[in-house]
Design a protein around this motif. Structure first.
Motif, PDB file in Angstrom:
ATOM      1  N   THR A 200       2.278   1.642  -3.443  1.00 53.85           N
ATOM      2  CA  THR A 200       1.249   2.118  -4.372  1.00 53.85           C
ATOM      3  C   THR A 200       1.096   3.624  -4.291  1.00 53.85           C
ATOM      4  O   THR A 200       1.027   4.319  -5.313  1.00 53.85           O
ATOM      5  CB  THR A 200      -0.096   1.439  -4.060  1.00 53.85           C
TER       6      THR A 200
ATOM      7  N   ASN B 178       0.831  -1.201   0.000  1.00 53.02           N
ATOM      8  CA  ASN B 178       0.000   0.000   0.000  1.00 53.02           C
ATOM      9  C   ASN B 178       0.868   1.255   0.000  1.00 53.02           C
ATOM     10  O   ASN B 178       0.584   2.238  -0.705  1.00 53.02           O
ATOM     11  CB  ASN B 178      -0.926  -0.006   1.218  1.00 53.02           C
TER      12      ASN B 178
ATOM     13  N   ARG C 124      -8.649  -2.114  -8.578  1.00 54.31           N
ATOM     14  CA  ARG C 124      -8.944  -2.878  -7.378  1.00 54.31           C
ATOM     15  C   ARG C 124      -7.762  -2.732  -6.428  1.00 54.31           C
ATOM     16  O   ARG C 124      -6.791  -2.066  -6.752  1.00 54.31           O
ATOM     17  CB  ARG C 124      -9.223  -4.342  -7.716  1.00 54.31           C
ATOM     18  N   SER C 125      -7.830  -3.353  -5.260  1.00 50.14           N
ATOM     19  CA  SER C 125      -6.735  -3.227  -4.299  1.00 50.14           C
ATOM     20  C   SER C 125      -5.612  -4.191  -4.663  1.00 50.14           C
ATOM     21  O   SER C 125      -5.669  -5.383  -4.377  1.00 50.14           O
ATOM     22  CB  SER C 125      -7.227  -3.525  -2.875  1.00 50.14           C
TER      23      SER C 125
END
Length: 432
Positions: free
Chosen positions: A94, A91, A310-311
């Motif tokens: 990202t 995360n 999406r994640s």
């Protein structure tokens, strides 16, 4: 198993694994886990199931709250710390440049992830699609199959509601005939269950939907026998494996089903919001994707992954959950969780007013066990367990099921289960 599948599994077992140099699992747990695994290497899975020193190492790999005893792992399981760390790391990466790190870096990790899932599932990578949960996987198949007005589907009243609603929606929109069987669990007779499906078949039956482990009471269904019976009659079978994948020691081809969907955030302990769909390779073309694709009738399993943004951190965190699973060993894990369920259930099953709604025989249950106390509603028992003892579980009143569902996991301690036994004994003693 085909030669191609055998060849893939053999190669993948060498190339991937929990202790590969690049895994976060290896960096976090190599020393402790290697020592623990060496100590139990000569023990059978059943013997390992009762080795508290070994499972103490596993328990310390989780970050569960000390303020409650979580025994509702049948809903969503917590991820091990290393899986949480992987998601956090991805995360952070990202957000350093989303359109670059998401699409040009993390998106490239889906193919290696597909291979790791295929290794765990015992399938070819090109039969695996990565998505968000069992509902998405199974609804994609249910809505994608070429059923027409008058075609019959056989399911059960205790199948998961999202799947039941999907079939009802197709019945409303397209006129398929959806039939549901009623079972009074526990049932310790495979032939009784198989015969119920067999007796419901007509010349118009095209599909059987079966839940591998019934989520309300933990009944393990004789999936292989149902599939074998159905196939002799030219009928396909969809399996809802939401509660079986990552818990029971099996490979998907062992079931002889045609379609399979699961949530990975249950017993695999993958990040919350991760799932997997499997379709037998020769059947991919006949299933239309739920979301658009430029070749919806093509043979590429990836047509089911057009979810848009999406994640990616969640998706890539699945890999570390697989590392965690492989390091424990699927058979050891299954036997340990069954041991934990039987540990508490056997201590309370003969108490006055207490009733179990789940078989304790290993072939018919594993993690989940339903319990009720005469004179109390499930909601009252739920409230008493939590308010007085901080034991979190879930009350269920649905169709012909009325109980509280208790579900331990590998991080659950015997001390926690002793507290559960004490709570049930005291609550039952006060019930009127």
């Amino acid at each position: 198993m085909t030669n191609n599948r055998r060849s893939f599994i053999k190669q993948a077992a060498v190339l991937t694994g929990a202790f590969s140099a690049t895994s976060l699992f290896n960096q976090a747990h190599a020393a402790d886990w290697t020592s623990a695994l060496n100590k139990v290497s000569r023990l059978t899975p059943q013997e390992v199931a009762q080795d508290e020193d070994f499972w103490g190492v596993i328990q310390r790999s989780y970050s569960v709250s000390a303020n409650i005893i979580n025994l509702n792992n049948g809903g969503v399981s917590p991820s091990p710390i290393v899986v949480q760390q992987a998601v956090e790391r991805y995360n952070q990466l990202t957000n350093e440049g989303p359109s670059y790190f998401m699409w040009r870096i993390l998106d490239q990790g889906r193919e290696p992830l597909r291979e790791k899932l295929a290794l765990l599932a015992g399938t070819l990578p090109d039969e695996i699609a990565v998505n968000r949960n069992a509902t998405e996987a199974l609804n994609t198949i249910i809505f994608g199959l070429p059923l027409k007005s008058g075609d019959e589907v056989i399911g059960a009243r205790l199948d998961y509601p999202h799947m039941v609603q999907a079939y009802r929606q197709r019945a409303l929109r397209e006129g398929i005939v959806y039939k549901q069987l009623t079972f009074d669990f526990p049932i310790e007779n495979d032939e009784q269950i198989v015969k119920a499906y067999q007796d419901a078949i007509t010349s118009k039956t095209k599909l059987i939907h079966v839940t591998h482990i019934v989520n309300y009471v933990g009944q393990i269904m004789p999936v292989r026998k149902i599939c074998d019976m159905a196939h002799t009659r030219g009928i396909e079978v969809i399996v809802d494996g939401a509660h079986s994948f990552g818990l029971l020691d099996f490979k998907i081809p062992d079931l002889n089903c045609d379609y399979f969907g699961t949530s990975l955030h249950k017993f695999l302990s993958a990040p919350i919001g991760s799932g997997m769909m499997w379709i037998k390779k020769e059947k991919i073309s006949k299933v239309m994707p739920l979301l658009c694709d430029d070749n919806p009738q093509g043979p590429d399993i990836r047509k089911f992954e057009n979810l848009g943004t999406r994640s990616f951190p969640i998706e890539q965190g699945i890999g570390e959950a697989i590392n965690f699973q492989l390091a424990i060993g699927s058979k050891r894990k299954e036997d340990r969780i069954r041991y934990l369920k039987n540990y508490w259930a056997a201590k309370v099953q003969h108490l006055p007013k207490v009733k179990l709604h789940t078989s304790l025989k290993p072939e018919y249950s594993c993690a989940i066990c339903g319990i009720s106390i005469d004179g109390m509603t499930p909601a009252q028992l739920d409230a008493a367990l939590f308010n007085q003892y901080k034991i979190h579980q879930v009350s269920i009143v649905f169709e012909n099921v009325s109980c509280v569902r208790i579900t331990p996991h590998v991080y659950t301690t015997l001390a926690d289960l002793d507290k559960l036994v004490k709570a049930i004994t005291e609550i039952a003693g006060k019930a009127t």
